[in-house]
Design an enzyme around this catalytic site. Structure first.
Site, mmCIF file in Angstrom:
data_model
loop_
_atom_site.group_PDB
_atom_site.id
_atom_site.type_symbol
_atom_site.label_atom_id
_atom_site.label_comp_id
_atom_site.label_asym_id
_atom_site.label_seq_id
_atom_site.Cartn_x
_atom_site.Cartn_y
_atom_site.Cartn_z
ATOM 1 N N CYS A 185 0.875 -1.178 0.000
ATOM 2 C CA CYS A 185 0.000 0.000 0.000
ATOM 3 C C CYS A 185 0.909 1.224 0.000
ATOM 4 O O CYS A 185 0.903 2.028 0.928
ATOM 5 C CB CYS A 185 -0.928 -0.004 1.212
ATOM 6 S SG CYS A 185 -1.883 -1.525 1.401
ATOM 7 N N CYS A 195 -1.858 3.926 10.769
ATOM 8 C CA CYS A 195 -1.688 5.173 11.518
ATOM 9 C C CYS A 195 -2.968 5.420 12.307
ATOM 10 O O CYS A 195 -3.654 6.425 12.125
ATOM 11 C CB CYS A 195 -1.340 6.339 10.601
ATOM 12 S SG CYS A 195 -2.389 6.507 9.155
ATOM 13 N N ASP A 203 0.125 -0.016 -5.449
ATOM 14 C CA ASP A 203 -1.012 0.710 -4.883
ATOM 15 C C ASP A 203 -2.129 0.755 -5.920
ATOM 16 O O ASP A 203 -1.891 0.564 -7.121
ATOM 17 C CB ASP A 203 -0.611 2.129 -4.475
ATOM 18 C CG ASP A 203 -1.523 2.696 -3.388
ATOM 19 O OD1 ASP A 203 -1.155 2.600 -2.201
ATOM 20 O OD2 ASP A 203 -2.603 3.196 -3.722
ATOM 21 N N ASP A 238 1.099 -1.151 4.831
ATOM 22 C CA ASP A 238 0.776 0.127 5.477
ATOM 23 C C ASP A 238 -0.681 0.421 5.113
ATOM 24 O O ASP A 238 -0.964 1.187 4.199
ATOM 25 C CB ASP A 238 1.725 1.208 4.972
ATOM 26 C CG ASP A 238 1.672 2.477 5.795
ATOM 27 O OD1 ASP A 238 0.913 2.506 6.786
ATOM 28 O OD2 ASP A 238 2.362 3.441 5.453
ATOM 29 N N GLY A 250 4.891 6.635 -1.580
ATOM 30 C CA GLY A 250 6.186 5.977 -1.474
ATOM 31 C C GLY A 250 7.090 6.432 -0.356
ATOM 32 O O GLY A 250 8.296 6.177 -0.395
ATOM 33 N N GLY A 251 6.552 7.075 0.688
ATOM 34 C CA GLY A 251 7.400 7.550 1.773
ATOM 35 C C GLY A 251 8.198 6.440 2.427
ATOM 36 O O GLY A 251 9.416 6.578 2.653
ATOM 37 N N LYS A 252 7.539 5.335 2.740
ATOM 38 C CA LYS A 252 8.251 4.228 3.389
ATOM 39 C C LYS A 252 9.095 3.459 2.384
ATOM 40 O O LYS A 252 10.133 2.893 2.749
ATOM 41 C CB LYS A 252 7.251 3.313 4.100
ATOM 42 C CG LYS A 252 6.611 3.959 5.333
ATOM 43 C CD LYS A 252 5.745 2.969 6.094
ATOM 44 C CE LYS A 252 5.169 3.605 7.367
ATOM 45 N NZ LYS A 252 4.212 4.680 7.085
#
Length: 392
Positions: A209, A334, A233, A281, A213-215
């Site tokens: 997920c 989160c 995604d 995520d 693309g931060g992680k």
């Protein structure tokens, strides 16, 4: 803008935010940006003052207000200076009428407050979810190091390996280091989660997920581009942001895969049973990010939470199909709600005999069910839940 005109502008914005929240539409920050884009006559002080008024009202009102005026009347009930500006002056709000009721205040709608308490969150923990968040960055280890990077102002070192913290509103995206890909905006909790994942050089890692693309980028930096990264995604727009971000960061992402909801395994078939690790995520309520988007309390209802739980179970089951024997899944939300954390792990283990949970090591957080929960009050991060699942 006069002080009274600022109040009226906040009322108009709140009307739009309330309507959008009920319709699951645009978030407040985008609505505010669009509002002032069409009103370029408003100066920076006006924009800042109106924005602060809007978010002050959102944080104050737990249940969804009937109107923007009712929400601002709730603020006026606690601030005589605001109340005095309901004076009927040009471009300002009309005087407060006899018997006119302000919106109800509180931390969250009653059902949601009960869910938070059932997840062992007290009043102080819930209130901390609505405070103002600092701004955290991750120094990109592919290009720089926290100990030597030159930035316009010093940041506070975080428990993460390359994290620095700045005051909310610090214009880091205008810095040369940001344009050069030396830093990324990322909450300390997200950084710690990536550092805790049981991955190593040479692994095939799927970010199932991935969003923007931060992680994924944090994984590339942690592993020195020495792993095969697959970012997937269903959101074409968000996934499309990854390629330019990766290029700026010098991050190697082997594959980006756009998924068709409900038919995800068609696109993911080459990796079925092959991934060493799958990061899930998962889409969630975002209750852990209310410091940044406090109107999220207005968007969530029981039906939406139930829909999200089904989606979380679905992506976990997809991850199980992708994981090699002996491989692992990290499940992250989160959220601070048990329904989006420990309960999902319990349900997964019931559906998948032979799988088991295993502990992760983080410098912050507390055990919660089979995983770890982070929250703003105790850890100074956004609220997160993370758990690790190992394939038989």
């Amino acid at each position: 803008m006069t002080p009274a005109a600022r109040i009226q502008a906040a009322i108009e914005l709140l009307d739009t935010v309330i309507t959008s929240a009920r319709a699951k539409g645009a978030p407040a920050d985008r609505i505010i940006a669009d509002y002032f884009r069409a009103r370029r006559y408003a100066g920076s002080k006006d924009r800042r003052a109106v924005r602060d008024l809007v978010y002050r009202a959102i944080r104050l009102c737990g249940p969804v207000p009937a109107s923007g005026r009712a929400a601002m009347l709730a603020v006026a009930g606690q601030d005589e200076a605001v109340r005095a500006l309901f004076d009927g002056s040009p471009h300002g709000p009309a005087p407060i009428g006899a018997g006119e009721e302000p919106a109800n205040t509180g931390l969250a709608p009653k059902w949601l407050a009960a869910s938070l308490r059932a997840s062992d969150l007290g009043g102080r923990e819930i209130a901390a979810l609505l405070g103002r968040a600092p701004l955290d960055i991750r120094v990109n280890a592919l290009k720089a190091d926290r100990s030597t990077i030159a930035l316009p102002e010093p940041g506070e070192p975080l428990p993460s390996a390359q994290g620095l913290r700045f005051a909310s509103g610090t214009p880091v995206e205008q810095w040369e280091a940001y344009a050069d890909g030396q830093i990324e905006v990322q909450d300390c909790g997200s950084q710690l989660i990536v550092e805790a994942l049981p991955v190593g050089p040479g692994d095939t890692v799927i970010d199932l997920c991935a969003g923007g693309g931060g992680k994924t980028l944090a994984l590339a930096a942690r592993l020195g581009n020495a792993a095969s990264l697959v970012a997937a995604d269903t959101d074409k727009r968000r996934l499309g942001n990854l390629a330019p971000r990766a290029a700026r960061a010098g991050a190697a992402v082997d594959h980006t895969v756009l998924l068709d909801p409900g038919q995800e395994m068609r696109a993911l078939a080459p990796w079925a049973g092959e991934a060493d690790h799958v990061l899930v995520d998962a889409p969630c309520s975002g209750s852990g990010t209310w410091r940044r988007s406090p109107e999220g309390r207005w968007r969530l209802d029981r039906v939406e939470l139930g829909r999200l739980n089904l989606l979380q179970d679905h992506v976990l089951d997809l991850a199980a199909q992708l994981t090699r024997p002996g491989g692992s899944i990290a499940f992250v939300t989160c959220s601070v709600l048990d329904a989006e954390g420990p309960d999902r792990i319990t349900a997964f283990l019931a559906r998948h005999p032979g799988w088991h949970s295993e502990p992760l090591t983080l410098p912050l957080g507390r055990p919660r069910g089979a995983g770890i929960r982070l929250d703003p009050l105790h850890d100074g991060t956004d609220g997160f839940f993370i758990a690790c699942l190992r394939s038989p």
